[in-house]
Design a protein around this motif. Structure first.
Motif, PDB file in Angstrom:
ATOM      1  N   VAL A 120       3.232   2.547  11.206  1.00 47.22           N
ATOM      2  CA  VAL A 120       2.185   2.463  10.192  1.00 47.22           C
ATOM      3  C   VAL A 120       2.110   1.052   9.619  1.00 47.22           C
ATOM      4  O   VAL A 120       1.025   0.590   9.255  1.00 47.22           O
ATOM      5  N   LYS A 121       3.220   0.349   9.564  1.00 50.54           N
ATOM      6  CA  LYS A 121       3.169  -1.050   9.124  1.00 50.54           C
ATOM      7  C   LYS A 121       2.299  -1.858  10.084  1.00 50.54           C
ATOM      8  O   LYS A 121       1.448  -2.638   9.667  1.00 50.54           O
ATOM      9  N   GLU A 122       2.508  -1.662  11.383  1.00 50.72           N
ATOM     10  CA  GLU A 122       1.674  -2.343  12.382  1.00 50.72           C
ATOM     11  C   GLU A 122       0.217  -1.904  12.258  1.00 50.72           C
ATOM     12  O   GLU A 122      -0.697  -2.723  12.412  1.00 50.72           O
ATOM     13  N   ALA A 123      -0.011  -0.617  11.978  1.00 51.21           N
ATOM     14  CA  ALA A 123      -1.375  -0.112  11.832  1.00 51.21           C
ATOM     15  C   ALA A 123      -2.072  -0.767  10.634  1.00 51.21           C
ATOM     16  O   ALA A 123      -3.251  -1.135  10.712  1.00 51.21           O
ATOM     17  N   ILE A 124      -1.351  -0.921   9.528  1.00 53.43           N
ATOM     18  CA  ILE A 124      -1.918  -1.568   8.341  1.00 53.43           C
ATOM     19  C   ILE A 124      -2.272  -3.016   8.656  1.00 53.43           C
ATOM     20  O   ILE A 124      -3.377  -3.478   8.347  1.00 53.43           O
ATOM     21  N   GLU A 125      -1.353  -3.728   9.284  1.00 60.10           N
ATOM     22  CA  GLU A 125      -1.608  -5.129   9.625  1.00 60.10           C
ATOM     23  C   GLU A 125      -2.823  -5.255  10.534  1.00 60.10           C
ATOM     24  O   GLU A 125      -3.678  -6.119  10.339  1.00 60.10           O
ATOM     25  N   ALA A 127       1.489   9.508   9.358  1.00 61.43           N
ATOM     26  CA  ALA A 127       1.361   8.751   8.119  1.00 61.43           C
ATOM     27  C   ALA A 127      -0.083   8.321   7.957  1.00 61.43           C
ATOM     28  O   ALA A 127      -0.781   8.060   8.943  1.00 61.43           O
ATOM     29  N   PHE A 128      -0.536   8.267   6.699  1.00 60.92           N
ATOM     30  CA  PHE A 128      -1.855   7.724   6.426  1.00 60.92           C
ATOM     31  C   PHE A 128      -1.808   6.904   5.146  1.00 60.92           C
ATOM     32  O   PHE A 128      -0.911   7.053   4.326  1.00 60.92           O
ATOM     33  N   VAL A 129      -2.791   6.013   5.028  1.00 59.54           N
ATOM     34  CA  VAL A 129      -2.843   5.063   3.919  1.00 59.54           C
ATOM     35  C   VAL A 129      -4.105   5.362   3.116  1.00 59.54           C
ATOM     36  O   VAL A 129      -5.205   5.014   3.547  1.00 59.54           O
ATOM     37  N   PRO A 130      -3.983   6.036   1.964  1.00 58.88           N
ATOM     38  CA  PRO A 130      -5.174   6.447   1.209  1.00 58.88           C
ATOM     39  C   PRO A 130      -6.119   5.303   0.839  1.00 58.88           C
ATOM     40  O   PRO A 130      -7.333   5.498   0.817  1.00 58.88           O
ATOM     41  N   ASP A 131      -5.594   4.119   0.583  1.00 55.26           N
ATOM     42  CA  ASP A 131      -6.444   2.993   0.205  1.00 55.26           C
ATOM     43  C   ASP A 131      -7.134   2.329   1.390  1.00 55.26           C
ATOM     44  O   ASP A 131      -7.976   1.453   1.192  1.00 55.26           O
ATOM     45  N   LEU A 132      -6.770   2.732   2.608  1.00 55.94           N
ATOM     46  CA  LEU A 132      -7.382   2.183   3.820  1.00 55.94           C
ATOM     47  C   LEU A 132      -7.869   3.340   4.694  1.00 55.94           C
ATOM     48  O   LEU A 132      -7.203   3.734   5.657  1.00 55.94           O
ATOM     49  N   PRO A 133      -9.009   3.935   4.349  1.00 58.61           N
ATOM     50  CA  PRO A 133      -9.493   5.093   5.114  1.00 58.61           C
ATOM     51  C   PRO A 133      -9.526   4.816   6.617  1.00 58.61           C
ATOM     52  O   PRO A 133      -9.968   3.755   7.058  1.00 58.61           O
ATOM     53  N   TYR A 168       0.832  -1.196   0.000  1.00 59.64           N
ATOM     54  CA  TYR A 168       0.000   0.000   0.000  1.00 59.64           C
ATOM     55  C   TYR A 168       0.873   1.254   0.000  1.00 59.64           C
ATOM     56  O   TYR A 168       1.927   1.281   0.642  1.00 59.64           O
ATOM     57  N   THR A 169       0.413   2.275  -0.683  1.00 59.24           N
ATOM     58  CA  THR A 169       1.083   3.573  -0.654  1.00 59.24           C
ATOM     59  C   THR A 169       0.808   4.227   0.693  1.00 59.24           C
ATOM     60  O   THR A 169      -0.332   4.249   1.157  1.00 59.24           O
ATOM     61  N   VAL A 170       1.850   4.753   1.312  1.00 62.53           N
ATOM     62  CA  VAL A 170       1.736   5.461   2.583  1.00 62.53           C
ATOM     63  C   VAL A 170       2.232   6.884   2.361  1.00 62.53           C
ATOM     64  O   VAL A 170       3.291   7.088   1.762  1.00 62.53           O
ATOM     65  N   ILE A 171       1.468   7.859   2.836  1.00 65.89           N
ATOM     66  CA  ILE A 171       1.862   9.262   2.746  1.00 65.89           C
ATOM     67  C   ILE A 171       2.398   9.683   4.113  1.00 65.89           C
ATOM     68  O   ILE A 171       1.716   9.532   5.124  1.00 65.89           O
ATOM     69  N   GLU A 189      -7.796  -3.736  -2.848  1.00 61.86           N
ATOM     70  CA  GLU A 189      -6.554  -3.794  -3.615  1.00 61.86           C
ATOM     71  C   GLU A 189      -5.894  -2.418  -3.565  1.00 61.86           C
ATOM     72  O   GLU A 189      -6.580  -1.392  -3.598  1.00 61.86           O
ATOM     73  N   PRO A 190      -4.586  -2.369  -3.493  1.00 61.34           N
ATOM     74  CA  PRO A 190      -3.896  -1.076  -3.551  1.00 61.34           C
ATOM     75  C   PRO A 190      -4.099  -0.434  -4.924  1.00 61.34           C
ATOM     76  O   PRO A 190      -3.897  -1.088  -5.945  1.00 61.34           O
ATOM     77  N   THR A 191      -4.546   0.815  -4.929  1.00 60.69           N
ATOM     78  CA  THR A 191      -4.743   1.526  -6.191  1.00 60.69           C
ATOM     79  C   THR A 191      -4.036   2.873  -6.214  1.00 60.69           C
ATOM     80  O   THR A 191      -3.829   3.443  -7.273  1.00 60.69           O
ATOM     81  N   THR A 192      -3.663   3.379  -5.041  1.00 60.02           N
ATOM     82  CA  THR A 192      -3.048   4.699  -4.961  1.00 60.02           C
ATOM     83  C   THR A 192      -1.562   4.609  -5.277  1.00 60.02           C
ATOM     84  O   THR A 192      -0.877   3.685  -4.849  1.00 60.02           O
TER      85      THR A 192
END
Length: 74
Positions: A42-47, A20-26, A7-10, A62-65
């Motif tokens: 953020v890796k732990e947050a995504i998991e 950090a935030f993950v646009p594909d995971l609001p 996933y793209t992370v900003i 699916e990752p799209t960003t």
């Protein structure tokens, strides 16, 4: 083995920390004192976000960003 996704992370630097935030995971956000700590967090947050989605039976998006930098005259 679980399927791997990327996933793209900003990342944004604030006056006293990084976030950090993950646009594909609001709603999937994290922060830390350093960029490195924020990457780890953020890796732990995504998991964790994906685990909760699985528990609720929600489809995993699916990752799209994508992101890149564009140079322009200031």
């Amino acid at each position: 083995m679980d399927r791997q996704v990327e996933y793209t992370v900003i990342f944004e630097k604030g006056p006293n920390n990084w976030s950090a935030f993950v646009p594909d995971l609001p709603g999937c956000i994290s922060a830390g004192t350093t960029r490195e700590e924020t990457e780890h967090n953020v890796k732990e947050a995504i998991e964790g976000h994906l685990q909760v989605m699985r528990e609720y039976g929600d489809p995993i998006p699916e990752p799209t960003t994508d992101a890149s930098k564009v140079r322009v005259a200031a």
